[in-house]
Design a protein around this motif. Structure first.
Motif, PDB file in Angstrom:
ATOM      1  N   LEU A   1      35.939  95.060 -41.077  1.00 29.47           N
ATOM      2  CA  LEU A   1      36.803  96.003 -40.384  1.00 29.47           C
ATOM      3  C   LEU A   1      37.811  96.558 -41.372  1.00 29.47           C
ATOM      4  CD1 LEU A   1      35.812  93.966 -38.044  1.00 29.47           C
ATOM      5  CD2 LEU A   1      37.803  94.833 -36.817  1.00 29.47           C
ATOM      6  N   ARG A   2      37.984  97.850 -41.321  1.00 32.91           N
ATOM      7  CA  ARG A   2      38.973  98.509 -42.180  1.00 32.91           C
ATOM      8  C   ARG A   2      39.943  99.301 -41.320  1.00 32.91           C
ATOM      9  NH1 ARG A   2      35.354 101.949 -46.034  1.00 32.91           N
ATOM     10  NH2 ARG A   2      34.113 102.082 -44.122  1.00 32.91           N
ATOM     11  N   LEU A   3      41.219  99.189 -41.650  1.00 30.02           N
ATOM     12  CA  LEU A   3      42.271  99.795 -40.843  1.00 30.02           C
ATOM     13  C   LEU A   3      42.387 101.282 -41.143  1.00 30.02           C
ATOM     14  CD1 LEU A   3      44.631  99.290 -38.865  1.00 30.02           C
ATOM     15  CD2 LEU A   3      46.063  98.866 -40.869  1.00 30.02           C
ATOM     16  N   ILE A   4      42.356 102.090 -40.084  1.00 26.15           N
ATOM     17  CA  ILE A   4      42.458 103.540 -40.239  1.00 26.15           C
ATOM     18  C   ILE A   4      43.922 103.974 -40.088  1.00 26.15           C
ATOM     19  CG2 ILE A   4      41.660 105.778 -39.415  1.00 26.15           C
ATOM     20  CD1 ILE A   4      39.266 104.311 -38.137  1.00 26.15           C
ATOM     21  N   TYR A   5      44.513 103.660 -38.947  1.00 28.24           N
ATOM     22  CA  TYR A   5      45.907 103.981 -38.654  1.00 28.24           C
ATOM     23  C   TYR A   5      46.467 102.885 -37.759  1.00 28.24           C
ATOM     24  CZ  TYR A   5      46.606 108.842 -40.242  1.00 28.24           C
ATOM     25  OH  TYR A   5      46.798 109.983 -40.989  1.00 28.24           O
ATOM     26  N   PHE A   6      47.791 102.774 -37.753  1.00 23.01           N
ATOM     27  CA  PHE A   6      48.443 101.907 -36.789  1.00 23.01           C
ATOM     28  C   PHE A   6      49.758 102.518 -36.353  1.00 23.01           C
ATOM     29  CE2 PHE A   6      51.447  99.711 -39.687  1.00 23.01           C
ATOM     30  CZ  PHE A   6      50.908 100.058 -40.912  1.00 23.01           C
ATOM     31  N   SER A   7      50.281 101.959 -35.271  1.00 23.44           N
ATOM     32  CA  SER A   7      51.492 102.510 -34.670  1.00 23.44           C
ATOM     33  C   SER A   7      52.367 101.371 -34.190  1.00 23.44           C
ATOM     34  CB  SER A   7      51.131 103.420 -33.493  1.00 23.44           C
ATOM     35  OG  SER A   7      52.282 103.769 -32.760  1.00 23.44           O
ATOM     36  N   TYR A   8      53.651 101.422 -34.541  1.00 21.95           N
ATOM     37  CA  TYR A   8      54.603 100.394 -34.121  1.00 21.95           C
ATOM     38  C   TYR A   8      55.351 100.775 -32.856  1.00 21.95           C
ATOM     39  CZ  TYR A   8      54.054  98.094 -38.655  1.00 21.95           C
ATOM     40  OH  TYR A   8      53.557  97.456 -39.757  1.00 21.95           O
ATOM     41  N   ASP A   9      55.258 102.042 -32.483  1.00 18.11           N
ATOM     42  CA  ASP A   9      56.014 102.467 -31.311  1.00 18.11           C
ATOM     43  C   ASP A   9      55.562 103.874 -30.935  1.00 18.11           C
ATOM     44  OD1 ASP A   9      59.547 101.901 -30.481  1.00 18.11           O
ATOM     45  OD2 ASP A   9      57.850 102.493 -29.232  1.00 18.11           O
ATOM     46  N   VAL A  10      56.014 104.320 -29.800  1.00 16.18           N
ATOM     47  CA  VAL A  10      55.668 105.665 -29.345  1.00 16.18           C
ATOM     48  C   VAL A  10      56.069 106.684 -30.402  1.00 16.18           C
ATOM     49  CG1 VAL A  10      56.096 107.408 -27.574  1.00 16.18           C
ATOM     50  CG2 VAL A  10      55.882 105.007 -26.932  1.00 16.18           C
ATOM     51  N   LYS A  11      55.172 107.597 -30.656  1.00 16.89           N
ATOM     52  CA  LYS A  11      55.361 108.694 -31.605  1.00 16.89           C
ATOM     53  C   LYS A  11      55.486 108.232 -33.055  1.00 16.89           C
ATOM     54  CE  LYS A  11      57.328 111.937 -28.262  1.00 16.89           C
ATOM     55  NZ  LYS A  11      56.052 112.652 -28.076  1.00 16.89           N
ATOM     56  N   MET A  12      55.282 106.966 -33.309  1.00 18.27           N
ATOM     57  CA  MET A  12      55.318 106.470 -34.682  1.00 18.27           C
ATOM     58  C   MET A  12      53.906 106.128 -35.118  1.00 18.27           C
ATOM     59  SD  MET A  12      58.692 104.096 -34.735  1.00 18.27           S
ATOM     60  CE  MET A  12      58.556 103.829 -36.491  1.00 18.27           C
ATOM     61  N   LYS A  13      53.588 106.427 -36.366  1.00 17.71           N
ATOM     62  CA  LYS A  13      52.269 106.126 -36.891  1.00 17.71           C
ATOM     63  C   LYS A  13      52.378 105.873 -38.380  1.00 17.71           C
ATOM     64  CE  LYS A  13      51.274 111.024 -37.537  1.00 17.71           C
ATOM     65  NZ  LYS A  13      50.453 112.184 -37.119  1.00 17.71           N
ATOM     66  N   GLU A  14      51.464 105.048 -38.866  1.00 19.28           N
ATOM     67  CA  GLU A  14      51.402 104.806 -40.300  1.00 19.28           C
ATOM     68  C   GLU A  14      49.948 104.765 -40.734  1.00 19.28           C
ATOM     69  OE1 GLU A  14      55.321 101.934 -40.782  1.00 19.28           O
ATOM     70  OE2 GLU A  14      53.737 101.926 -42.298  1.00 19.28           O
ATOM     71  N   LYS A  15      49.694 105.238 -41.932  1.00 12.16           N
ATOM     72  CA  LYS A  15      48.333 105.239 -42.452  1.00 12.16           C
ATOM     73  C   LYS A  15      47.915 103.822 -42.804  1.00 12.16           C
ATOM     74  CE  LYS A  15      48.539 109.904 -44.360  1.00 12.16           C
ATOM     75  NZ  LYS A  15      48.475 110.719 -45.594  1.00 12.16           N
ATOM     76  N   GLY A  16      46.646 103.560 -42.523  1.00 10.97           N
ATOM     77  CA  GLY A  16      46.057 102.316 -42.958  1.00 10.97           C
ATOM     78  C   GLY A  16      45.356 102.503 -44.291  1.00 10.97           C
ATOM     79  N   ASP A  17      44.244 101.830 -44.455  1.00  7.97           N
ATOM     80  CA  ASP A  17      43.549 101.848 -45.736  1.00  7.97           C
ATOM     81  C   ASP A  17      42.601 103.036 -45.898  1.00  7.97           C
ATOM     82  OD1 ASP A  17      43.298  98.322 -45.225  1.00  7.97           O
ATOM     83  OD2 ASP A  17      44.752  99.387 -46.478  1.00  7.97           O
ATOM     84  N   ILE A  18      42.107 103.585 -44.785  1.00 11.30           N
ATOM     85  CA  ILE A  18      41.126 104.680 -44.873  1.00 11.30           C
ATOM     86  C   ILE A  18      41.476 105.794 -43.892  1.00 11.30           C
ATOM     87  CG2 ILE A  18      39.194 103.321 -45.798  1.00 11.30           C
ATOM     88  CD1 ILE A  18      38.186 103.152 -42.832  1.00 11.30           C
ATOM     89  N   PRO A  19      42.616 106.465 -44.043  1.00 11.29           N
ATOM     90  CA  PRO A  19      43.024 107.477 -43.064  1.00 11.29           C
ATOM     91  C   PRO A  19      42.364 108.855 -43.223  1.00 11.29           C
ATOM     92  CG  PRO A  19      44.643 107.303 -44.790  1.00 11.29           C
ATOM     93  CD  PRO A  19      43.592 106.269 -45.102  1.00 11.29           C
ATOM     94  N   GLU A  20      41.689 109.074 -44.332  1.00 15.98           N
ATOM     95  CA  GLU A  20      41.176 110.413 -44.617  1.00 15.98           C
ATOM     96  C   GLU A  20      40.165 110.842 -43.552  1.00 15.98           C
ATOM     97  OE1 GLU A  20      42.784 108.387 -48.005  1.00 15.98           O
ATOM     98  OE2 GLU A  20      41.031 107.852 -46.781  1.00 15.98           O
ATOM     99  N   GLY A  21      40.373 112.040 -43.025  1.00 16.70           N
ATOM    100  CA  GLY A  21      39.471 112.586 -42.014  1.00 16.70           C
ATOM    101  C   GLY A  21      39.848 112.221 -40.586  1.00 16.70           C
ATOM    102  N   TYR A  22      40.927 111.451 -40.435  1.00 20.63           N
ATOM    103  CA  TYR A  22      41.370 110.995 -39.112  1.00 20.63           C
ATOM    104  C   TYR A  22      42.840 111.343 -38.891  1.00 20.63           C
ATOM    105  CZ  TYR A  22      37.317 107.906 -39.701  1.00 20.63           C
ATOM    106  OH  TYR A  22      36.055 107.398 -39.930  1.00 20.63           O
ATOM    107  N   SER A  23      43.208 111.477 -37.628  1.00 26.65           N
ATOM    108  CA  SER A  23      44.609 111.524 -37.250  1.00 26.65           C
ATOM    109  C   SER A  23      44.756 110.722 -35.962  1.00 26.65           C
ATOM    110  CB  SER A  23      45.094 112.966 -37.058  1.00 26.65           C
ATOM    111  OG  SER A  23      44.373 113.589 -36.002  1.00 26.65           O
TER     112      SER A  23
END
Lengths: 113, 115
Positions: free
Chosen positions: A43-65
């Motif tokens: 499993l590889r992390l794409i994105y994660f979020s700590y709270d509403v409207k907050m997001k952080e890139k994971g290891d393979i964010p390219e091509g995703y939002s």
């Protein structure tokens, strides 16, 4: 019991389409995650979020939002699907304070043709 | 950055036998968690067992136990009295204890229990 649901179990899309994968959790968890799972890669992390409207890139964010407008819902967006995005997508959620365990959804198997 | 290595892509064992799945990891952190997750065929991933790095005692959950060797950065899972329901993909995972809730997964071991 914690319940994490994903909008589709199987999805087939064409190259170039915009794809939305949705994840909903019912335990008021602050943290939510999107992973992709591929044979031999784990499993590889794409994105994660700590709270509403907050997001952080994971290891393979390219091509995703992603989008998190409400606490219980975390959406993964493929702006223009490509064949190399054919994969199993797993959503997870976790409480910020109570412990490190992540709770997973059943997964969406996406095929891009 | 952390890495997690599972060197056994596939394993099989007879029902009721004991099996050990291997996991090694690399980190410069001193405070972290290690996990084993189980993914049965076509079913959701669930947590099997968790180890906190500051605890010297190995974690145990019923038939599942770990052998945590911090100096060697090794974290193996032992399944005793294996059952057909143990057939699954097993993933080893690492998480820093503070300031970062991201999981880093290994590539998985596909375990088959043979009746």
């Amino acid at each position: 019991d914690v319940k994490v649901t994903q909008s589709s179990r199987y999805l087939v899309k064409r190259t170039g389409e915009k794809v939305f994968l949705e994840c909903v959790q019912d335990m008021d968890h602050e943290n939510m995650f999107w992973y992709r799972q591929d044979p031999g890669l784990g499993l590889r992390l794409i994105y994660f979020s700590y709270d509403v409207k907050m997001k952080e890139k994971g290891d393979i964010p390219e091509g995703y939002s992603v989008s998190r407008e409400k606490k219980e819902r975390f959406s993964l967006i493929l702006e223009s699907a490509s064949t190399n995005q054919t994969s199993m997508y797993l959503c997870a959620s976790a409480p910020r304070i109570q412990g490190p365990e992540q709770y997973f959804g059943p997964g969406t198997r996406l095929t891009v043709t | 950055a952390q890495t997690v290595t599972q060197s056994q892509p596939e394993m099989s064992v007879q029902e009721a036998e004991t099996v050990t799945l291997s996991c090694t990891y690399d980190t410069s952190e001193n405070n972290y968690y290690l996990f084993w997750y189980k993914q049965p065929p076509s079913r959701q991933m669930i947590l099997v067992i968790r180890q906190e790095a500051y605890k010297q005692q190995n974690a145990t959950e019923n038939r599942f136990s770990v052998n945590f060797q911090k100096a060697a950065k090794s974290f193996s899972l032992k399944i005793s009295d294996s059952q057909l329901g143990d057939t699954a993909m097993y993933f080893c995972a690492f998480m820093k204890r503070q300031g970062n809730e991201k999981l880093t997964f290994g590539t998985g071991t596909r375990l088959t229990i043979i009746p």
